[in-house]
Design a protein around this motif. Structure first.
Motif, short mmCIF file in Angstrom:
data_model
loop_
_atom_site.label_atom_id
_atom_site.label_comp_id
_atom_site.label_asym_id
_atom_site.label_seq_id
_atom_site.Cartn_x
_atom_site.Cartn_y
_atom_site.Cartn_z
N ARG A 96 0.84 -1.20 0.00
CA ARG A 96 0.00 0.00 0.00
C ARG A 96 0.87 1.25 0.00
NH1 ARG A 96 -2.41 -3.25 3.87
NH2 ARG A 96 -1.47 -2.00 5.50
N THR A 98 0.77 5.81 -1.42
CA THR A 98 0.04 6.95 -1.98
C THR A 98 0.83 7.50 -3.16
OG1 THR A 98 1.12 8.46 -0.43
CG2 THR A 98 -1.06 7.63 0.20
N TYR A 100 2.77 10.02 -4.90
CA TYR A 100 3.58 11.17 -4.52
C TYR A 100 3.65 12.16 -5.69
CZ TYR A 100 7.58 13.79 -2.71
OH TYR A 100 8.41 14.78 -2.27
N VAL A 121 5.28 6.29 -6.29
CA VAL A 121 4.43 5.86 -5.18
C VAL A 121 5.23 5.82 -3.89
CG1 VAL A 121 3.04 3.95 -4.27
CG2 VAL A 121 2.94 4.52 -6.71
N GLU A 124 3.76 2.90 2.21
CA GLU A 124 3.19 3.09 3.54
C GLU A 124 4.21 2.84 4.65
OE1 GLU A 124 -1.00 1.67 4.65
OE2 GLU A 124 0.30 0.04 5.34
N ARG A 130 10.21 5.39 -2.26
CA ARG A 130 9.26 5.65 -3.35
C ARG A 130 9.61 4.75 -4.52
NH1 ARG A 130 10.58 11.43 -1.91
NH2 ARG A 130 9.13 11.82 -0.20
N ASP A 146 -1.47 12.10 -3.52
CA ASP A 146 -1.94 11.51 -2.26
C ASP A 146 -3.05 10.49 -2.42
OD1 ASP A 146 -0.09 12.89 -0.67
OD2 ASP A 146 -1.43 14.60 -0.43
N MET A 147 -3.36 10.09 -3.66
CA MET A 147 -4.37 9.06 -3.90
C MET A 147 -3.87 7.73 -3.32
SD MET A 147 -6.07 7.87 -7.52
CE MET A 147 -4.71 6.87 -8.10
N PRO A 148 -4.68 7.05 -2.52
CA PRO A 148 -4.27 5.74 -1.99
C PRO A 148 -4.21 4.71 -3.12
CG PRO A 148 -6.27 6.53 -0.89
CD PRO A 148 -5.97 7.47 -2.00
N PRO A 167 -5.86 2.05 -7.90
CA PRO A 167 -6.50 2.78 -6.79
C PRO A 167 -6.96 1.83 -5.69
CG PRO A 167 -7.33 3.54 -8.89
CD PRO A 167 -6.50 2.32 -9.18
N VAL A 170 -10.19 3.80 0.38
CA VAL A 170 -9.72 4.44 1.61
C VAL A 170 -10.32 3.68 2.78
CG1 VAL A 170 -9.70 6.57 2.96
CG2 VAL A 170 -9.59 6.66 0.46
#
Length: 183
Positions: A96, A98, A100, A121, A124, A130, A146-148, A167, A170
């Motif tokens: 997982r 987000t 960047y 990305v 987590e 990244r 910042d999309m998960p 995607p 959340v």
């Protein structure tokens, strides 16, 4: 350049309607990614990175992790840059993260390779790790910072599974009330 400081073919912010009028094919390519990612050349593998490319076989993202300080080491290295330890080994991660940063590639340098969305990305487990990867199963217009996202893998061969991201829903936050007597 029709009074604009940007050439008409440049897809800048808010340019979707302009692009649709100028070149519907380019607009579709820029904003609508193919359902099946385009084929990429096989990555170069080494003894240090073999585990990384094969880890998708079971759907688990793996990177090197230091046994002494838990620092995630990427690109693979025999030493931890955090503490200098030689006790590093492949370890499973959550998969997982987000978004960047990202870009949408519409220029075809290799036949059949565009369009696609490439994202940086942030994982987590550690903010300074990244991974550059393709985003799949999402329209380019829906990608946000910042999309998960969650890892998915594309099988390139029996030995190579390329990590990409899709995607992720959340997770709802559940908090415990400070005082349960007031319930």
């Amino acid at each position: 350049m029709n009074g604009n400081s940007r050439p008409p073919h440049h897809p800048g912010a808010g340019a979707r309607s302009d692009l649709m009028q100028l070149d519907p094919g380019l607009a579709a390519a820029y904003f609508d990614l193919p359902a099946t990612p385009p084929p990429f050349p096989l990555p170069a593998r080494s003894t240090d990175s073999e585990f990384f490319w094969a880890s998708g076989r079971d759907g688990v993202l793996r990177m090197m992790r230091c046994a002494d300080c838990s620092y995630i080491v990427h690109q693979p290295s025999p030493y931890c840059p955090g503490c200098g330890s030689a006790h590093v080994a492949a370890a499973a991660l959550s998969g997982r993260g987000t978004v960047y940063s990202f870009t949408v590639a519409v220029q075809t340098f290799v036949p059949g390779l565009a369009p696609y969305c490439l994202a940086l990305v942030q994982l987590e487990e550690q903010a300074d790790v990244r991974l550059m990867a393709r985003l799949v199963d999402v329209a380019a217009a829906d990608v946000t910072i910042d999309m998960p996202v969650a890892v998915a893998f594309i099988k390139m061969s029996d030995q190579v599974w390329v990590p990409c991201f899709t995607p992720a829903p959340v997770s709802p936050r559940v908090t415990e009330p400070a005082n349960q007597e007031n319930l």
